[in-house]
Motif scaffolding. Structure first.
Motif, PDB file in Angstrom:
ATOM      1  N   TRP A 182       0.821  -1.210   0.000  1.00  0.00           N
ATOM      2  CA  TRP A 182       0.000   0.000   0.000  1.00  0.00           C
ATOM      3  C   TRP A 182       0.857   1.263   0.000  1.00  0.00           C
ATOM      4  CZ3 TRP A 182      -5.072   0.219  -0.895  1.00  0.00           C
ATOM      5  CH2 TRP A 182      -5.880  -0.871  -0.601  1.00  0.00           C
ATOM      6  N   ALA A 183       1.971   1.225   0.709  1.00  0.00           N
ATOM      7  CA  ALA A 183       2.804   2.419   0.870  1.00  0.00           C
ATOM      8  C   ALA A 183       3.326   2.962  -0.451  1.00  0.00           C
ATOM      9  CB  ALA A 183       3.967   2.125   1.806  1.00  0.00           C
ATOM     10  N   ALA A 184       3.380   2.112  -1.474  1.00  0.00           N
ATOM     11  CA  ALA A 184       3.875   2.555  -2.780  1.00  0.00           C
ATOM     12  C   ALA A 184       2.855   3.417  -3.521  1.00  0.00           C
ATOM     13  CB  ALA A 184       4.250   1.343  -3.633  1.00  0.00           C
ATOM     14  N   TYR A 185       1.628   3.489  -2.986  1.00  0.00           N
ATOM     15  CA  TYR A 185       0.553   4.217  -3.656  1.00  0.00           C
ATOM     16  C   TYR A 185      -0.153   5.108  -2.627  1.00  0.00           C
ATOM     17  CZ  TYR A 185       1.560   0.286  -6.702  1.00  0.00           C
ATOM     18  OH  TYR A 185       2.213  -0.659  -7.467  1.00  0.00           O
ATOM     19  N   PRO A 186       0.475   6.208  -2.227  1.00  0.00           N
ATOM     20  CA  PRO A 186      -0.051   7.016  -1.124  1.00  0.00           C
ATOM     21  C   PRO A 186      -1.445   7.599  -1.379  1.00  0.00           C
ATOM     22  CG  PRO A 186       1.773   8.126  -2.234  1.00  0.00           C
ATOM     23  CD  PRO A 186       1.764   6.722  -2.719  1.00  0.00           C
ATOM     24  N   ARG A 187      -1.748   8.011  -2.604  1.00  0.00           N
ATOM     25  CA  ARG A 187      -3.072   8.576  -2.870  1.00  0.00           C
ATOM     26  C   ARG A 187      -4.145   7.490  -2.821  1.00  0.00           C
ATOM     27  NH1 ARG A 187      -0.530  11.351  -7.999  1.00  0.00           N
ATOM     28  NH2 ARG A 187       0.514  13.139  -7.063  1.00  0.00           N
ATOM     29  N   VAL A 188      -3.838   6.338  -3.393  1.00  0.00           N
ATOM     30  CA  VAL A 188      -4.771   5.215  -3.353  1.00  0.00           C
ATOM     31  C   VAL A 188      -5.003   4.780  -1.910  1.00  0.00           C
ATOM     32  CG1 VAL A 188      -5.146   2.820  -4.053  1.00  0.00           C
ATOM     33  CG2 VAL A 188      -4.134   4.446  -5.662  1.00  0.00           C
ATOM     34  N   THR A 189      -3.923   4.713  -1.140  1.00  0.00           N
ATOM     35  CA  THR A 189      -4.023   4.322   0.262  1.00  0.00           C
ATOM     36  C   THR A 189      -4.853   5.326   1.052  1.00  0.00           C
ATOM     37  OG1 THR A 189      -1.878   3.227   0.148  1.00  0.00           O
ATOM     38  CG2 THR A 189      -2.712   3.762   2.341  1.00  0.00           C
ATOM     39  N   ALA A 190      -4.642   6.610   0.796  1.00  0.00           N
ATOM     40  CA  ALA A 190      -5.403   7.649   1.498  1.00  0.00           C
ATOM     41  C   ALA A 190      -6.882   7.546   1.178  1.00  0.00           C
ATOM     42  CB  ALA A 190      -4.867   9.027   1.131  1.00  0.00           C
ATOM     43  N   LEU A 191      -7.216   7.282  -0.085  1.00  0.00           N
ATOM     44  CA  LEU A 191      -8.624   7.111  -0.460  1.00  0.00           C
ATOM     45  C   LEU A 191      -9.216   5.905   0.254  1.00  0.00           C
ATOM     46  CD1 LEU A 191     -11.175   7.596  -2.163  1.00  0.00           C
ATOM     47  CD2 LEU A 191     -10.084   6.278  -4.000  1.00  0.00           C
ATOM     48  N   TYR A 192      -8.489   4.804   0.241  1.00  0.00           N
ATOM     49  CA  TYR A 192      -8.976   3.584   0.884  1.00  0.00           C
ATOM     50  C   TYR A 192      -9.214   3.807   2.379  1.00  0.00           C
ATOM     51  CZ  TYR A 192      -9.168  -1.333   2.253  1.00  0.00           C
ATOM     52  OH  TYR A 192      -9.563  -2.535   2.763  1.00  0.00           O
ATOM     53  N   GLN A 193      -8.263   4.441   3.040  1.00  0.00           N
ATOM     54  CA  GLN A 193      -8.402   4.697   4.472  1.00  0.00           C
ATOM     55  C   GLN A 193      -9.521   5.694   4.761  1.00  0.00           C
ATOM     56  OE1 GLN A 193      -4.388   5.874   5.500  1.00  0.00           O
ATOM     57  NE2 GLN A 193      -3.725   3.752   5.799  1.00  0.00           N
ATOM     58  N   ARG A 194      -9.683   6.680   3.892  1.00  0.00           N
ATOM     59  CA  ARG A 194     -10.752   7.659   4.049  1.00  0.00           C
ATOM     60  C   ARG A 194     -12.117   6.970   3.965  1.00  0.00           C
ATOM     61  NH1 ARG A 194      -9.223  10.670  -0.033  1.00  0.00           N
ATOM     62  NH2 ARG A 194      -7.534  11.595   1.197  1.00  0.00           N
ATOM     63  N   LEU A 195     -12.223   6.036   3.050  1.00  0.00           N
ATOM     64  CA  LEU A 195     -13.493   5.328   2.887  1.00  0.00           C
ATOM     65  C   LEU A 195     -13.815   4.441   4.085  1.00  0.00           C
ATOM     66  CD1 LEU A 195     -13.254   4.471  -0.900  1.00  0.00           C
ATOM     67  CD2 LEU A 195     -15.143   5.707   0.192  1.00  0.00           C
ATOM     68  N   GLN A 196     -12.784   3.930   4.761  1.00  0.00           N
ATOM     69  CA  GLN A 196     -13.033   3.080   5.929  1.00  0.00           C
ATOM     70  C   GLN A 196     -13.724   3.850   7.056  1.00  0.00           C
ATOM     71  OE1 GLN A 196     -12.516  -0.176   5.223  1.00  0.00           O
ATOM     72  NE2 GLN A 196     -11.855   0.824   3.322  1.00  0.00           N
ATOM     73  N   GLN A 197     -13.683   5.171   7.013  1.00  0.00           N
ATOM     74  CA  GLN A 197     -14.329   5.990   8.034  1.00  0.00           C
ATOM     75  C   GLN A 197     -15.782   6.300   7.682  1.00  0.00           C
ATOM     76  OE1 GLN A 197     -12.501   6.356  10.780  1.00  0.00           O
ATOM     77  NE2 GLN A 197     -10.983   5.213   9.566  1.00  0.00           N
ATOM     78  N   GLU A 198     -16.197   5.943   6.470  1.00  0.00           N
ATOM     79  CA  GLU A 198     -17.574   6.202   6.047  1.00  0.00           C
ATOM     80  C   GLU A 198     -18.531   5.218   6.740  1.00  0.00           C
ATOM     81  OE1 GLU A 198     -19.213   8.341   3.758  1.00  0.00           O
ATOM     82  OE2 GLU A 198     -17.397   9.515   4.055  1.00  0.00           O
ATOM     83  N   PRO A 199     -19.624   5.722   7.349  1.00  0.00           N
ATOM     84  CA  PRO A 199     -20.584   4.827   8.004  1.00  0.00           C
ATOM     85  C   PRO A 199     -21.104   3.727   7.086  1.00  0.00           C
ATOM     86  CG  PRO A 199     -21.027   7.098   8.619  1.00  0.00           C
ATOM     87  CD  PRO A 199     -19.969   7.144   7.551  1.00  0.00           C
ATOM     88  N   ALA A 200     -21.328   4.021   5.812  1.00  0.00           N
ATOM     89  CA  ALA A 200     -21.859   3.014   4.896  1.00  0.00           C
ATOM     90  C   ALA A 200     -20.847   1.893   4.658  1.00  0.00           C
ATOM     91  CB  ALA A 200     -22.241   3.662   3.562  1.00  0.00           C
ATOM     92  N   VAL A 201     -19.570   2.230   4.624  1.00  0.00           N
ATOM     93  CA  VAL A 201     -18.524   1.221   4.446  1.00  0.00           C
ATOM     94  C   VAL A 201     -18.407   0.374   5.708  1.00  0.00           C
ATOM     95  CG1 VAL A 201     -16.052   0.863   4.053  1.00  0.00           C
ATOM     96  CG2 VAL A 201     -17.294   2.590   2.724  1.00  0.00           C
ATOM     97  N   ARG A 202     -18.451   1.022   6.845  1.00  0.00           N
ATOM     98  CA  ARG A 202     -18.425   0.270   8.112  1.00  0.00           C
ATOM     99  C   ARG A 202     -19.627  -0.661   8.204  1.00  0.00           C
ATOM    100  NH1 ARG A 202     -16.529   4.609  12.814  1.00  0.00           N
ATOM    101  NH2 ARG A 202     -14.399   4.930  12.037  1.00  0.00           N
ATOM    102  N   PHE A 203     -20.776  -0.178   7.742  1.00  0.00           N
ATOM    103  CA  PHE A 203     -21.991  -0.993   7.744  1.00  0.00           C
ATOM    104  C   PHE A 203     -21.803  -2.235   6.884  1.00  0.00           C
ATOM    105  CE2 PHE A 203     -25.950  -2.184   5.637  1.00  0.00           C
ATOM    106  CZ  PHE A 203     -26.811  -2.374   6.715  1.00  0.00           C
ATOM    107  N   ALA A 204     -21.252  -2.061   5.683  1.00  0.00           N
ATOM    108  CA  ALA A 204     -21.056  -3.189   4.776  1.00  0.00           C
ATOM    109  C   ALA A 204     -20.097  -4.220   5.374  1.00  0.00           C
ATOM    110  CB  ALA A 204     -20.539  -2.692   3.419  1.00  0.00           C
ATOM    111  N   HIS A 205     -19.029  -3.756   6.023  1.00  0.00           N
ATOM    112  CA  HIS A 205     -18.120  -4.681   6.696  1.00  0.00           C
ATOM    113  C   HIS A 205     -18.858  -5.462   7.787  1.00  0.00           C
ATOM    114  CE1 HIS A 205     -14.269  -3.823   4.886  1.00  0.00           C
ATOM    115  NE2 HIS A 205     -14.359  -2.534   5.113  1.00  0.00           N
ATOM    116  N   ALA A 206     -19.642  -4.764   8.586  1.00  0.00           N
ATOM    117  CA  ALA A 206     -20.364  -5.412   9.682  1.00  0.00           C
ATOM    118  C   ALA A 206     -21.366  -6.429   9.157  1.00  0.00           C
ATOM    119  CB  ALA A 206     -21.062  -4.367  10.538  1.00  0.00           C
TER     120      ALA A 206
END
Length: 234
Positions: A182-206
């Motif tokens: 992941w570290a080789a792609y900082p923008r992609v990683t930032a987007l992915y981590q940003r999405l993990q904070q979205e309630p809808a994404v957390r809901f889908a994981h749960a």
């Protein structure tokens, strides 16, 4: 009748459609389909003859399959919420272009890795498939890194959209396959981590992990696969 999304577990590509339905905010139900046992069974064939997930039973009782088609359907229903755009506009074309890229480049990049995981092969074939898959994932991530220059979300703007939902459900496979760093792609990683904070994404994981969770959208609960035909005929 409320729409029903048939989603596959574990780690199904239905994830993005669950996120999108949460963002849509309209009433819907979910039907959990175990892969590969249940999805390949005769019980699922009436829902999707190809026997794949996701499939959406729409509000008027039609069965709609393939992530791009389902996400497009949700986007159209969510135009007033900023999820979709009128056909013929530049924004409509840009969304379809990004969804097509995610489907043909990112989603398909993981196919060799899943093949290794799901099927027996000799060591030489396994090594070749792993190398090819990792290279393809790295190429897709690299292209996304370029596309994300100056953007917080895949299509810009101040909030995530349908394309980000699909990305969230697909890019997570890198955690499972360890295809690239992941570290080789900082923008992609930032987007992915940003999405993990979205309630809808957390809901889908749960939902996938069968944890107790409260919907921020219109989730009405689960329905069993055996109960679907009766609902479809109603």
């Amino acid at each position: 009748m409320s729409p029903i999304l048939f989603y596959g577990v574990p780690e199904g590509c239905s994830f993005g459609s669950i996120v999108a339905l949460e963002w849509l905010g309209e009433p819907y139900r979910l039907c959990r389909v175990q892969m590969p046992e249940e999805v390949s069974s005769d019980r699922f064939a009436p829902v999707n003859p190809v026997r794949e997930t996701p499939t959406l039973m729409t509000a008027d009782g039609r069965f709609l399959s393939e992530s791009m088609a389902i996400l497009g359907h949700i986007a159209e229903r969510g135009i007033s919420r900023g999820l979709g755009h009128r056909q013929g506009t530049a924004a409509f074309d840009q969304l379809n272009q990004m969804l097509a890229f995610l489907n043909t480049s990112l989603f398909s990049a993981f196919s060799p890795l899943f093949h290794v995981f799901e099927h027996e092969q000799d060591e030489a074939s396994k090594a070749a498939l792993l190398a090819f898959g990792r290279n393809q994932v790295g190429k897709a991530f690299g292209n996304l890194e370029t596309l994300l220059n100056g953007r917080d979300w895949l299509l810009g703007g101040e909030r995530p959209g349908i394309a980000d939902a699909y990305f969230a459900g697909t890019a997570r496979w890198n955690d499972f396959h360890k295809a690239v760093d992941w570290a080789a792609y900082p923008r992609v990683t930032a987007l992915y981590q940003r999405l993990q904070q979205e309630p809808a994404v957390r809901f889908a994981h749960a939902i996938e992990e069968e944890h107790e969770v409260v919907s921020a959208g219109g989730f009405l609960g689960h329905i069993s696969l055996d109960a679907v035909p009766a609902r479809a005929a109603a």
